[in-house]
Scaffold this active site. Structure first.
Site, short mmCIF file in Angstrom:
data_model
loop_
_atom_site.label_atom_id
_atom_site.label_comp_id
_atom_site.label_asym_id
_atom_site.label_seq_id
_atom_site.Cartn_x
_atom_site.Cartn_y
_atom_site.Cartn_z
N SER A 1 0.83 -1.20 0.00
CA SER A 1 0.00 0.00 0.00
C SER A 1 0.87 1.25 0.00
O SER A 1 2.09 1.17 -0.01
CB SER A 1 -0.85 0.02 1.26
OG SER A 1 0.00 0.24 2.35
N LYS A 2 0.23 2.39 0.06
CA LYS A 2 1.02 3.62 0.06
C LYS A 2 1.75 3.79 1.39
O LYS A 2 2.61 4.64 1.51
CB LYS A 2 0.15 4.83 -0.27
CG LYS A 2 -1.01 5.08 0.66
CD LYS A 2 -1.73 6.34 0.19
CE LYS A 2 -2.83 6.83 1.09
NZ LYS A 2 -3.81 5.89 1.56
N ARG A 3 1.41 2.95 2.35
CA ARG A 3 2.14 3.01 3.61
C ARG A 3 3.42 2.18 3.55
O ARG A 3 4.10 1.99 4.54
CB ARG A 3 1.27 2.52 4.75
CG ARG A 3 0.07 3.40 4.96
CD ARG A 3 -0.56 3.10 6.30
NE ARG A 3 -1.06 1.72 6.39
CZ ARG A 3 -2.24 1.35 5.92
NH1 ARG A 3 -3.01 2.22 5.34
NH2 ARG A 3 -2.64 0.11 6.04
#
Ligand code: GLU
Length: 437
Positions: free
Chosen positions: A253-255
């Protein structure tokens, strides 16, 4: 318990993550508790993937955590060197002994032939394995051919019967010998592979307990067979529950960056964790003292740790995705605890609101926000409110992390920081007020 000799034997092929740190910690605790030795051995026989920078990272991380090795790189010891690459002659010598005793053989099959064997097994829907052709080469002929022909050395796995090995946590494990391949022990360039190198070292270094991740369980029968063929006494085998297994599901994910950081020891250090917080957290991933105790110093862990209370089922964190979920609250502020989680057993909406309000007030007034300050203050508050510490802590945990399970609470609050912790307590109060409770 008699003094143990245990080892942590990482391959320096990637950044050092908390799963590895947990294996190191359990070994270390047992060594300290029994007055034994903890050995660090670097398994760098995979030359393509090993990199000295990862060895340096492992050593830096262990030292930072306070997991000090009694023997190993830098400190030396009676079995130096502790890097396997520097011990290759020892493994070659042992491979020759296994050949001489009829437990290993030279294999001259070419890569092309092995490919054909693999394809024919695939066609028959069989698990690809070596078909044993070179087992039949008479020893004298093999010895002569070894002078001139490229070859590997394979283990001569018994083809009949079964092998039973005892694992300390899982009991007896039995496998049909037909399912154990004639694994390569030494490659054609003369360098031993992990299976041989690790067993020779464990024996020579006097390792009494092999405590490692359960990704090695499938190799256990082979390892036991190598011990038995060599006439050595087996160590106690103990395979820990999975800690971290990147699930490989979908895209990160963008994390991404944060989640990466949160599984590596030095990444966690850079996020502001203290060694105590990490040790406490990883110690509890597969071991528990009782259902209540949550905070342990390294000395507590040394005193209380026991192999028998290790948990063969998974700890709190299983996959990389779970870590992101588990630790995501460090990075996001949009945590939203479920109102029922804000009402641990025995609390009413009124008492929970009072407790949150008082916590906010007290925490705001503390001179600093480290866990050694906040924890006693919150224990005193539990007392004042007539609550059990567990009730108040459960409430705070839900409010600050949005979860019912998290890394240790007060260290977590320290990392989240005072401002954000107070804001989350206020938010939880708002949620409780707005819910129908
Ligand atoms: N070098 C192996 C690893 O990094 C160690 C396996 C073992 O402890 O036997 O996973």
């Amino acid at each position: 318990m008699n003094p143990v000799r245990v080892r942590f034997a990482p391959s320096p092929t990637g950044s050092f993550h908390i799963g590895g740190a947990r294996t190191a910690l359990y070994n270390f605790l047992l060594a300290r508790q029994t007055g034994g030795q903890f050995i660090l051995r670097i398994e760098d026989t995979d030359q393509k993937r090993s990199d000295p920078k990862y060895q340096a990272e492992i050593m830096e991380a262990l030292a930072w955590l306070g997991i000090r090795w009694d023997e190993g790189p830098e400190v030396g010891g009676p079995h130096a060197p502790y890097n396997q690459l520097a011990r290759r002659a020892i493994y070659q010598e042992h491979a020759e002994q296994l050949i001489a005793s009829g437990h290993a053989y030279a294999c001259f099959c070419t890569p092309q032939r092995l490919q054909q064997v693999r394809e024919s097994h695939q066609k028959l829907r069989q698990q690809p394995h070596y078909d044993g052709t070179c087992r039949a080469v008479p020893p004298a002929e093999a010895a002569a051919r070894r002078e001139a022909e490229p070859h590997v050395i394979r283990f001569k796995t018994p083809k009949e019967g079964s092998t039973t090995v005892h694992d300390h946590l899982r009991g007896d494990i039995t496998i049909d010998n037909r399912n154990i391949d004639d694994y390569i022990l030494v490659k054609s360039d003369g360098l031993a592979l992990y299976h041989l190198a690790a067993m020779v070292d464990d024996h020579m270094m006097g390792i009494t307990h092999v405590i490692r991740g359960d990704e090695w369980l499938p190799s256990l029968p082979l390892h036991a067979l190598i011990y038995r063929a060599s006439g050595w006494t087996e160590p106690v085998w103990c395979h820990l529950s999975v800690f971290l297994k990147p699930s490989g599901k979908g895209k990160m994910s963008k994390r991404d960056v944060n989640s990466e950081q949160s599984i590596f020891v030095l990444g966690l250090r850079d996020l502001g964790y203290t060694p105590d917080a990490i040790l406490n957290w990883i110690a509890l991933m597969g071991w528990s003292y009782d259902d209540k105790a949550e905070f342990f110093t390294l000395d507590d862990l040394i005193a209380k740790f026991s192999l028998d209370s290790l948990n063969p089922i998974q700890g709190r964190t299983v996959t990389l995705d779970d870590v992101v979920q588990m630790a995501g609250f460090f990075f996001r502020d949009d945590i939203s605890p479920a109102p029922p989680d804000l009402l641990p057993k025995g609390l009413t909406p009124e008492t929970a609101l009072t407790a949150l309000d008082r916590s906010r007030e007290i925490l705001a007034s503390l001179p600093n926000f480290d866990h050694s300050t906040t924890e006693p203050a919150m224990r005193a508050l539990a007392d004042e409110l007539g609550l059990k510490p567990g009730q108040l802590f459960g409430l705070l945990r839900a409010a600050v992390t949005g979860q019912t399970v998290s890394p240790p609470l007060f260290e977590t609050m320290e990392v989240v920081g005072k401002r954000r912790t107070l804001a989350r307590l206020s938010q939880a109060m708002g949620l409780l007020e707005a819910s129908n409770y």
